[in-house]
Design an enzyme around this catalytic site. Structure first.
Site, short mmCIF file in Angstrom:
data_model
loop_
_atom_site.label_atom_id
_atom_site.label_comp_id
_atom_site.label_asym_id
_atom_site.label_seq_id
_atom_site.Cartn_x
_atom_site.Cartn_y
_atom_site.Cartn_z
N HIS A 1 -10.06 -6.16 9.92
CA HIS A 1 -10.71 -5.89 8.65
C HIS A 1 -12.02 -5.13 8.82
O HIS A 1 -12.85 -5.11 7.93
CB HIS A 1 -11.00 -7.20 7.89
CG HIS A 1 -9.81 -7.76 7.19
ND1 HIS A 1 -8.73 -8.28 7.86
CD2 HIS A 1 -9.51 -7.90 5.88
CE1 HIS A 1 -7.83 -8.72 6.98
NE2 HIS A 1 -8.28 -8.50 5.77
N GLU B 1 0.81 -1.22 0.00
CA GLU B 1 0.00 0.00 0.00
C GLU B 1 0.84 1.27 0.00
O GLU B 1 0.48 2.26 -0.63
CB GLU B 1 -0.95 0.00 1.21
CG GLU B 1 -2.11 -0.98 1.10
CD GLU B 1 -1.71 -2.43 1.37
OE1 GLU B 1 -0.57 -2.68 1.80
OE2 GLU B 1 -2.55 -3.32 1.13
#
Lengths: 323, 325
Positions: B126, B57
């Site tokens: 998550h 990322e």
């Protein structure tokens, strides 16, 4: 040794060094604040690489003054930025570590170690997609080669086949920690050799850096692939003005200074007759005058107005873009 | 129109119009996107403009910054906001600061799309909402997409603006079908009046907006009142003029969002309303937020950790009764 290059290198290295010596003085006087990272000793890398690279985008780190000067950004604009004045390259909002000048394809001035490396890969990707022929050069220190940004970028540049030169300035110290204490090996070009052509050069020899970068530029632009250069160099000053530099012995410093890039160029140039004592004298005077003018300009420039505080946070001309 | 189709429609139309618009991220290309948002774009625009990246990322955003400098309008997808913390340096220290540090010389027309929120049993790593940490960074625009209208118009405007935009989506909305109407002068930077009412102002966004709307039907019936609902489409910069106006009329404020209550973005909205409307208020403002816990895996516990229509109903009824409604 080509005369015109020898002359250009001498001028730019001298300009860079005198600029920084003066910046140090102005820092001590309180005219420059914050952090000031000097690159005295590293002029051959900054100048040789910038001139060798020629046209194209350059991304560098926080030790950015000499790159900016070698790029052609006027010394007075760089000095004014260090003074935090509105006439500086970044209107006094960036300071020493954040010099930007898109007109000169110069994009920082990033003060987070290694964070500029992916920017260069992205810019190379963009320029290539848009059909530009110029490559991109990104400079970073030895410390950055132990961080994730570095490896992610080597991988991506190789996968995407983008024209980018990775220039690692190995000055052996990440702030105050010697590279061999924190890196598995200290010949840093070895870290890149499985991704792309990777070489190591004498970073105290401006012609050697210049030749390596010129060659690398031709390679990245014709092959559209990345290239890695490690330049072994040395900074005479501590990491920044707030660092005493006690981690290095006087003997180590003395040995490094024996390889001084400016003195070496001068000696060799005089010996081969491409530089003359008259030329050197003229340049030294020219540089002295230029630095004096830069400081005068910086001193006499206004502070940013108070409303500048709120400007340049968001795009102010894009109100009509939407809807 | 499905929410994810509205997002794709925005990208597709702009990619067709402007060759500098590119999409990048993990799985966005050949695979078609983990939430199918970019489905079909790879086949249409090719691998050079719909760019598959490693799961890295920090360099997805770092590269996108360079692309924006290099003349493109990149739309970076971070699979979920949870992983954006790996790119946090690039988003906060680089993207948000470069215009300012360069004295306005460098623009970054960059969009970072990412879903957030609690979906179903994805557990603590998550299932998070991070609007508070992005919306408090000067230099970043933060937009939310609550339905297909804000998804389509909001994303288009995010891509067209010459600023870095964090574009927040919600994981549970992708497959939802929302009415879509053309709104000629839609401006994501102005908050959206969803429903008019006279007695309570409710402010919300993303999935909580829909849970709130569901609860409100019964609240209005049971308390015999009407509720005004305002959706925040831009969290940064934050323009609350519509909320201030509304509170002048209703005298009561409720903010519903999914973040853990402590330091949640609801706190910022309430603070601003108190600063602006203190003497207009007839009741202490009410925050309905997630609990101060990591999101549990167990479905029963998970539902206890966030607002639901039923909880929103109960909390507003109880608060309303205590405060003269």
């Amino acid at each position: 040794m080509i005369k015109s290059y020898a002359e250009q290198f001498y001028y730019l290295m001298k300009l860079g060094r005198e600029f920084e010596i003066r910046a140090k003085e102005e820092y001590m006087k309180g005219n420059i604040g914050g952090f000031l990272h000097l690159a005295i000793g590293e002029e051959a890398v900054h100048v040789g690489a910038t001139v060798g690279f020629g046209k194209g985008d350059i991304f560098v780190h926080y030790r950015d003054h000499i790159y900016a000067l070698a790029r052609g950004i006027p010394a007075k604009e760089v000095m004014a930025e260090l003074f935090g004045k509105v006439t500086g390259v970044s209107k006094g909002k960036g300071g020493s570590m954040h010099l930007y000048h898109p007109k000169y394809n110069f994009y920082g001035g990033i003060a987070i170690v290694g964070a500029q490396i992916p920017h260069a890969v992205g810019a190379a990707y963009a320029r290539k997609l848009l059909g530009h022929t110029e490559g991109v050069l990104v400079a970073f220190g030895d410390g950055a080669t132990n961080a994730g940004n570095f490896y992610e970028s080597l991988n991506l540049a190789a996968v995407y086949k983008v024209p980018v030169i990775f220039l690692c300035e190995n000055n052996y110290y990440a702030i105050g920690t010697r590279i061999d204490r924190v890196s598995a090996f200290s010949d840093l070009y070895l870290k890149a050799k499985d991704y792309m052509p990777a070489i190591s050069v004498d970073g105290m020899d401006v012609f050697e850096v210049f030749n390596a970068v010129s060659k690398a530029k031709e390679y990245v632009e014709t092959e559209s692939k990345p290239y890695f250069i490690e330049a072994k160099t040395y900074r005479y000053e501590p990491h920044s003005m707030s660092d005493g530099g006690d981690y290095r012995s006087p003997r180590e410093l003395k040995i490094a200074k024996e390889r001084d890039p400016i003195e070496r160029l001068k000696e060799k140039g005089l010996e081969k007759g491409v530089l003359t004592p008259e030329f050197i004298k003229t340049i030294d005077e020219k540089v002295e005058k230029e630095i004096e003018e830069a400081v005068e300009f910086a001193l006499n420039s206004p502070e940013p107005s108070e409303d500048e505080l709120y400007k340049d946070i968001y795009c102010e001309v894009c109100e009509d873009v939407v809807s | 129109m499905l929410y994810r189709e509205a997002l794709k429609k925005a990208m597709d139309e702009l990619m067709e119009e402007d060759e500098t618009v590119v999409v990048l991220g993990e799985d966005v290309g050949f695979y078609g996107g983990n939430y199918r948002v970019t489905e079909g774009l790879y086949a249409k625009y090719g691998e050079k403009r719909v760019i598959d990246t490693p799961i890295a990322e920090n360099s997805i955003v770092g590269n996108a910054i360079g692309m924006a400098i290099g003349g493109l309008r990149p739309v970076a997808e971070i699979m979920t906001v949870n992983f954006s913390l790996i790119a946090y340096d690039q988003i906060v220290n680089e993207a948000a600061k470069i215009r300012y540090m360069s004295g306005g010389k460098v623009s970054l027309p960059l969009t970072i799309r990412m879903p957030q929120g609690v979906a179903k049993q994805l557990a603590a790593q998550h299932s998070q909402s991070f609007e508070r940490i992005y919306a408090s960074i000067p230099g970043l625009r933060v937009f939310t997409a609550s339905d297909s209208i804000t998804a389509y118009y909001g994303l288009k405007q995010a891509i067209l603006l010459d600023d870095p935009v964090v574009f927040l989506e919600h994981e549970l909305l992708y497959a939802q079908d929302f009415d879509f109407i053309d709104i000629p002068h839609f401006d994501v930077r102005k908050q959206r009046l969803i429903k008019e009412g006279n007695d309570i102002t409710v402010v919300s966004y993303l999935k909580m907006l829909h849970d709130t709307l569901e609860a409100i039907k019964d609240i209005e019936k049971d308390l015999g009142i009407s509720v005004e609902v305002i959706e925040l489409t831009s969290l940064n910069p934050l323009n609350l003029d519509k909320v201030y106006e509304s509170v002048k009329k209703t005298k009561r404020l409720v903010v519903v969002n999914e973040e853990p209550k402590t330091g949640s973005f609801a706190t910022e909205i309430i603070t601003k309303v108190i600063e602006n409307n203190f003497y207009d208020l007839d009741a202490p403002p009410l925050r309905i937020c997630g609990e101060d816990v990591p999101t549990p895996y167990n479905r029963k516990l998970e539902l206890l950790s966030i607002p639901t229509p039923d909880k929103i109903y109960k909390k507003i009824i109880e608060w309303g009764k205590e405060n003269g409604l």
